[in-house]
Design a protein around this motif. Structure first.
Motif, mmCIF file in Angstrom:
data_model
loop_
_atom_site.group_PDB
_atom_site.id
_atom_site.type_symbol
_atom_site.label_atom_id
_atom_site.label_comp_id
_atom_site.label_asym_id
_atom_site.label_seq_id
_atom_site.Cartn_x
_atom_site.Cartn_y
_atom_site.Cartn_z
ATOM 1 N N ARG A 45 1.211 -13.638 13.274
ATOM 2 C CA ARG A 45 0.408 -14.712 12.702
ATOM 3 C C ARG A 45 -1.037 -14.231 12.511
ATOM 4 O O ARG A 45 -1.421 -13.188 12.993
ATOM 5 N N GLY A 46 -1.807 -15.042 11.866
ATOM 6 C CA GLY A 46 -3.251 -14.840 11.768
ATOM 7 C C GLY A 46 -3.658 -13.486 11.232
ATOM 8 O O GLY A 46 -3.159 -13.014 10.213
ATOM 9 N N HIS A 47 -4.595 -12.852 11.957
ATOM 10 C CA HIS A 47 -5.167 -11.584 11.496
ATOM 11 C C HIS A 47 -4.130 -10.470 11.411
ATOM 12 O O HIS A 47 -4.210 -9.629 10.521
ATOM 13 N N VAL A 48 -3.171 -10.470 12.325
ATOM 14 C CA VAL A 48 -2.164 -9.402 12.309
ATOM 15 C C VAL A 48 -1.297 -9.497 11.053
ATOM 16 O O VAL A 48 -1.098 -8.503 10.348
ATOM 17 N N LEU A 49 -0.819 -10.695 10.754
ATOM 18 C CA LEU A 49 -0.020 -10.877 9.542
ATOM 19 C C LEU A 49 -0.886 -10.622 8.303
ATOM 20 O O LEU A 49 -0.427 -10.016 7.327
ATOM 21 N N GLY A 50 -2.136 -11.026 8.364
ATOM 22 C CA GLY A 50 -3.071 -10.772 7.271
ATOM 23 C C GLY A 50 -3.286 -9.284 7.033
ATOM 24 O O GLY A 50 -3.441 -8.841 5.894
ATOM 25 N N TRP A 51 -3.300 -8.523 8.108
ATOM 26 C CA TRP A 51 -3.458 -7.076 7.983
ATOM 27 C C TRP A 51 -2.280 -6.480 7.213
ATOM 28 O O TRP A 51 -2.466 -5.672 6.314
ATOM 29 N N PHE A 52 -1.050 -6.900 7.566
ATOM 30 C CA PHE A 52 0.129 -6.419 6.845
ATOM 31 C C PHE A 52 0.087 -6.869 5.387
ATOM 32 O O PHE A 52 0.438 -6.108 4.483
ATOM 33 N N GLN A 53 -0.356 -8.101 5.161
ATOM 34 C CA GLN A 53 -0.431 -8.608 3.791
ATOM 35 C C GLN A 53 -1.428 -7.780 2.979
ATOM 36 O O GLN A 53 -1.159 -7.421 1.833
ATOM 37 N N SER A 54 -2.568 -7.453 3.573
ATOM 38 C CA SER A 54 -3.565 -6.665 2.845
ATOM 39 C C SER A 54 -3.052 -5.244 2.576
ATOM 40 O O SER A 54 -3.420 -4.625 1.572
ATOM 41 N N TYR A 55 -2.192 -4.741 3.445
ATOM 42 C CA TYR A 55 -1.585 -3.425 3.248
ATOM 43 C C TYR A 55 -0.626 -3.442 2.053
ATOM 44 O O TYR A 55 -0.517 -2.462 1.315
ATOM 45 N N LEU A 56 0.066 -4.575 1.870
ATOM 46 C CA LEU A 56 1.068 -4.681 0.801
ATOM 47 C C LEU A 56 0.500 -5.191 -0.517
ATOM 48 O O LEU A 56 0.977 -4.826 -1.596
ATOM 49 N N ASP A 57 -0.506 -6.055 -0.455
ATOM 50 C CA ASP A 57 -1.073 -6.670 -1.662
ATOM 51 C C ASP A 57 -1.819 -5.655 -2.524
ATOM 52 O O ASP A 57 -2.395 -4.689 -2.021
ATOM 53 N N ASP A 58 -1.815 -5.941 -3.800
ATOM 54 C CA ASP A 58 -2.587 -5.161 -4.776
ATOM 55 C C ASP A 58 -2.212 -3.684 -4.830
ATOM 56 O O ASP A 58 -3.044 -2.842 -5.180
ATOM 57 N N ARG A 59 -0.972 -3.360 -4.490
ATOM 58 C CA ARG A 59 -0.495 -1.984 -4.646
ATOM 59 C C ARG A 59 -0.175 -1.764 -6.117
ATOM 60 O O ARG A 59 0.375 -2.635 -6.774
ATOM 61 N N THR A 60 -0.531 -0.616 -6.603
ATOM 62 C CA THR A 60 -0.284 -0.294 -8.002
ATOM 63 C C THR A 60 0.432 1.043 -8.108
ATOM 64 O O THR A 60 0.445 1.833 -7.157
ATOM 65 N N GLN A 61 1.011 1.242 -9.282
ATOM 66 C CA GLN A 61 1.586 2.554 -9.563
ATOM 67 C C GLN A 61 1.508 2.817 -11.060
ATOM 68 O O GLN A 61 1.414 1.894 -11.854
ATOM 69 N N TYR A 62 1.532 4.084 -11.382
ATOM 70 C CA TYR A 62 1.589 4.491 -12.780
ATOM 71 C C TYR A 62 2.199 5.886 -12.826
ATOM 72 O O TYR A 62 2.276 6.584 -11.816
ATOM 73 N N VAL A 63 2.638 6.266 -13.994
ATOM 74 C CA VAL A 63 3.240 7.574 -14.195
ATOM 75 C C VAL A 63 2.273 8.422 -15.003
ATOM 76 O O VAL A 63 1.713 7.966 -16.000
ATOM 77 N N CYS A 64 2.097 9.635 -14.559
ATOM 78 C CA CYS A 64 1.204 10.553 -15.244
ATOM 79 C C CYS A 64 1.995 11.819 -15.584
ATOM 80 O O CYS A 64 2.650 12.401 -14.708
ATOM 81 N N HIS A 65 1.963 12.188 -16.843
ATOM 82 C CA HIS A 65 2.639 13.411 -17.283
ATOM 83 C C HIS A 65 1.708 14.161 -18.214
ATOM 84 O O HIS A 65 1.279 13.623 -19.246
ATOM 85 N N SER A 66 1.405 15.361 -17.828
ATOM 86 C CA SER A 66 0.500 16.196 -18.605
ATOM 87 C C SER A 66 -0.835 15.461 -18.738
ATOM 88 O O SER A 66 -1.468 15.159 -17.741
ATOM 89 N N THR A 67 -1.214 15.090 -19.947
ATOM 90 C CA THR A 67 -2.487 14.379 -20.125
ATOM 91 C C THR A 67 -2.288 12.896 -20.395
ATOM 92 O O THR A 67 -3.257 12.163 -20.594
#
Length: 141
Positions: A45-67
């Motif tokens: 609960r509270g800050h501990v659950l918030g810490w996990f949420q902040s770890y998971l939130d706003d994760r991004t990905q993209y693919v980069c090939h050559s340029t």
């Protein structure tokens, strides 16, 4: 597991075995479900659950090939496989499967992202046992 199945067969019972392979298991961890399980199943609960949420939130990905690079996409699922927390979060995410398997009076065998659910019964009860296995898999989703 194999010993349990062989013992059942030796007594004349039938065995039911379901093999689940979670392809790309780390990539399929739903963030909302994981956070709910951390709160409900583990009492975070509270800050501990918030810490996990902040770890998971706003994760991004993209693919980069050559340029060339793809568009950045926000992720709603997945945990970093090469991280320290990734494997722990995957185990916590999958732990409720064990509770369900037990609830349906079946037995589990887990190794990494492979799960085997099995049980045995007299021949006259095999359709009931198959229904339990199916129900446990449906409920695990």
């Amino acid at each position: 597991m194999l010993a349990d199945i062989l013992r059942a067969l030796d007594t004349g019972d039938l065995a039911v075995l379901t093999l689940l392979d979670l392809s790309a298991a780390f990539d399929t961890v739903d963030h909302a479900t994981l956070l709910r399980r951390l709160g409900v199943s583990y009492g975070l609960r509270g800050h501990v659950l918030g810490w996990f949420q902040s770890y998971l939130d706003d994760r991004t990905q993209y693919v980069c090939h050559s340029t060339a690079s793809s568009t950045v996409t926000f992720l709603l699922c997945g945990v970093p496989q090469g991280s320290v927390l990734g494997p722990i979060l995957l185990v916590l995410y999958l732990a409720d499967v064990l509770r369900l398997v037990d609830e349906y009076q079946l037995r589990p065998h887990l190794y990494a992202d492979d799960t085997q659910i099995y049980g045995s019964c007299h021949a006259s009860a095999v359709s009931q046992r198959q229904k339990r296995v199916r129900s446990s898999i449906v409920d695990a989703k």
